[in-house]
Design an enzyme around this catalytic site. Sequence first.
Site, PDB file in Angstrom:
ATOM      1  N   ASN A 217      34.799  47.559  28.168  1.00 25.65           N
ATOM      2  CA  ASN A 217      33.580  47.255  27.409  1.00 25.65           C
ATOM      3  C   ASN A 217      32.660  48.471  27.450  1.00 25.65           C
ATOM      4  O   ASN A 217      32.974  49.479  28.085  1.00 25.65           O
ATOM      5  CB  ASN A 217      32.896  45.995  27.967  1.00 25.65           C
ATOM      6  N   ASP A 286      36.050  39.426  31.979  1.00 24.81           N
ATOM      7  CA  ASP A 286      36.334  38.043  32.353  1.00 24.81           C
ATOM      8  C   ASP A 286      37.833  37.769  32.390  1.00 24.81           C
ATOM      9  O   ASP A 286      38.289  36.898  33.119  1.00 24.81           O
ATOM     10  CB  ASP A 286      35.658  37.083  31.360  1.00 24.81           C
ATOM     11  N   LYS A 296      54.780  52.621  27.900  1.00 27.42           N
ATOM     12  CA  LYS A 296      53.938  52.510  26.719  1.00 27.42           C
ATOM     13  C   LYS A 296      54.591  51.559  25.702  1.00 27.42           C
ATOM     14  O   LYS A 296      55.783  51.720  25.383  1.00 27.42           O
ATOM     15  CB  LYS A 296      53.768  53.913  26.118  1.00 27.42           C
ATOM     16  N   PRO A 312      38.971  37.080  38.781  1.00 32.30           N
ATOM     17  CA  PRO A 312      38.087  36.451  39.773  1.00 32.30           C
ATOM     18  C   PRO A 312      36.642  36.833  39.486  1.00 32.30           C
ATOM     19  O   PRO A 312      36.373  37.929  38.995  1.00 32.30           O
ATOM     20  CB  PRO A 312      38.552  37.055  41.108  1.00 32.30           C
ATOM     21  N   ASP A 313      35.730  35.908  39.784  1.00 37.22           N
ATOM     22  CA  ASP A 313      34.299  36.230  39.659  1.00 37.22           C
ATOM     23  C   ASP A 313      33.859  36.778  41.017  1.00 37.22           C
ATOM     24  O   ASP A 313      33.710  36.023  41.980  1.00 37.22           O
ATOM     25  CB  ASP A 313      33.507  34.971  39.274  1.00 37.22           C
ATOM     26  N   ILE A 314      33.675  38.072  41.070  1.00 44.54           N
ATOM     27  CA  ILE A 314      33.414  38.741  42.358  1.00 44.54           C
ATOM     28  C   ILE A 314      32.102  38.229  42.956  1.00 44.54           C
ATOM     29  O   ILE A 314      32.026  37.883  44.137  1.00 44.54           O
ATOM     30  CB  ILE A 314      33.357  40.279  42.175  1.00 44.54           C
ATOM     31  N   PHE A 330      23.334  40.050  37.720  1.00 43.33           N
ATOM     32  CA  PHE A 330      22.793  40.553  36.457  1.00 43.33           C
ATOM     33  C   PHE A 330      23.357  39.694  35.333  1.00 43.33           C
ATOM     34  O   PHE A 330      24.494  39.239  35.415  1.00 43.33           O
ATOM     35  CB  PHE A 330      23.193  42.023  36.241  1.00 43.33           C
ATOM     36  N   LYS A 344      23.058  30.732  34.984  1.00 37.40           N
ATOM     37  CA  LYS A 344      23.968  31.580  35.763  1.00 37.40           C
ATOM     38  C   LYS A 344      23.502  31.670  37.209  1.00 37.40           C
ATOM     39  O   LYS A 344      24.292  31.630  38.141  1.00 37.40           O
ATOM     40  CB  LYS A 344      23.973  32.982  35.152  1.00 37.40           C
TER      41      LYS A 344
HETATM   42  O1  C5P Z   1      29.920  37.712  33.370  1.00 33.45           O
HETATM   43  P1  C5P Z   1      28.671  37.022  33.827  1.00 33.45           P
HETATM   44  O2  C5P Z   1      27.608  37.001  32.786  1.00 33.45           O
HETATM   45  O3  C5P Z   1      28.918  35.713  34.513  1.00 33.45           O
HETATM   46  O4  C5P Z   1      28.094  38.018  34.947  1.00 33.45           O
HETATM   47  C1  C5P Z   1      26.982  37.671  35.696  1.00 33.45           C
HETATM   48  C2  C5P Z   1      27.035  38.382  37.018  1.00 33.45           C
HETATM   49  O5  C5P Z   1      28.272  38.147  37.683  1.00 33.45           O
HETATM   50  C3  C5P Z   1      26.879  39.879  36.978  1.00 33.45           C
HETATM   51  O6  C5P Z   1      26.067  40.211  38.087  1.00 33.45           O
HETATM   52  C4  C5P Z   1      28.286  40.412  37.171  1.00 33.45           C
HETATM   53  O7  C5P Z   1      28.309  41.670  37.813  1.00 33.45           O
HETATM   54  C5  C5P Z   1      28.925  39.341  38.030  1.00 33.45           C
HETATM   55  N1  C5P Z   1      30.358  39.144  37.776  1.00 33.45           N
HETATM   56  C6  C5P Z   1      31.270  39.437  38.755  1.00 33.45           C
HETATM   57  N2  C5P Z   1      32.607  39.226  38.528  1.00 33.45           N
HETATM   58  C7  C5P Z   1      33.042  38.743  37.344  1.00 33.45           C
HETATM   59  C8  C5P Z   1      32.123  38.457  36.336  1.00 33.45           C
HETATM   60  C9  C5P Z   1      30.776  38.665  36.573  1.00 33.45           C
HETATM   61  O8  C5P Z   1      30.894  39.901  39.843  1.00 33.45           O
HETATM   62  N3  C5P Z   1      34.325  38.549  37.157  1.00 33.45           N
END
Ligand code: C5P
Length: 403
Positions: A217, A286, A296, A312-314, A330, A344
């Site tokens: 992105n 995501d 390739k 995974p959502d870190i 953020f 969020k």
């Molecule tokens: O993608 P989203 O809007 O949910 O992101 C909100 C927050 O979550 C941001 O602080 C982003 O850095 C964090 N995040 C993350 N791992 C992800 C998606 C988002 O740490 N896979």
Amino acid sequence: MENYIHIIGCLRGRKIVLGVSGGIAAYKAAALARELGRMGADVHVALTEAGARFVSALTFQALSGHRVWTSLWDGSAENGMPHIALGRGADAILVAPASADIIARLAHGRADDLLTALCLARDCPLFLAPAMNRQMWENPATQRNVATLRADGVIILGPDEGGQACGETGPGRMLEPGALCEALLAFFTPRLLAGRKVVVTAGPTFEAIDPVRGITNSSSGKMGYAIAAACARSGAETVLVSGPVALPAPAGVRRIEAASALRMRDEVLAVLPGADVFIAVAAVADYRPAQTAGHKLKKSGQPMRLELVPNPDILAEVAARPDAPFCVGFAAESQELDAYAENKRRAKRLPMLVGNLLADSVGGDDNTVVIYDDAGRHPLPRAPKALVARQIVEHLARLLPAG
Ligand code: C5P
């Protein structure tokens, strides 16, 4: 230097006396005077006789907006004593370049020209940025003088190593103006996060499809890097886990590169022990391709399907840990910022979240953000990202439980 030129705040309104002694690096002092002025400092230049052989007083007058002081015997100064008038109310004196000769004279408390007299009569911090030939720097006499000055509380910035004007290579290059500005800025920034460890994520992630293609992105990383720089300047041990961006690591920050979301997660978890704060600024993808091709991919003329699986959502994972640090999220939204941001924050159980509209921020140098916490919403005025970062750090330092 681009990183520093817009930083205002902790240097704004500070009276900085810039001493320029004789050396080829004096040409860089002109850029330095300009940068300090752009950071909001009130710059006054004291030029030695030797310094004036390299760059004229007129140059410094134009860049600082003030008359330039050159002589101890200038009767037009207040009380007829320029060495007292110039130092009065100064927040710092920075001698850049500081030649071997001026270092020797300062170490011995000499006051035989305006700049040395001014340094002797000061009641503010003194910074020296040595600049000389490597053998002059390595000479035991210079090293003795520098050790004496350090013991007296003088702050020595540099020197750098590298190619020298004389054609030799080694230690003795003056630090670049950006690095000197950064050192002054760090000195004047309150140490709100002293003794704290902060982990920051920044930039986009790159989810590989094959060895040369991937999903990413347009996050520039500027906001995350500005936050990491602000944390380091505030005294925190700062680790920056960064996706692929074209930015230099900020001063005093340990950077770990992590291209993909999975890698970023692993790196974050590895450095998390002992962290007091986790700030997730990265625009983490995501989804990632279910498989990464080893070679390739070839085009076939047929439609192609790419299966994506969730990443995974870190941040959510870190915030859910029983030993979670203070977590800051953020949210970049294209509409309905308040509703999405607060959702969020609640969903990820964050004490603090910074929201902004995409149109206001991505890729640019300025940002307009709103901070959300348990007390409500706190909009910040539109400002350069470095200044926004500083305000975010101030806000989180207020919310942070006592360490
Ligand atoms: O993608 P989203 O809007 O949910 O992101 C909100 C927050 O979550 C941001 O602080 C982003 O850095 C964090 N995040 C993350 N791992 C992800 C998606 C988002 O740490 N896979």
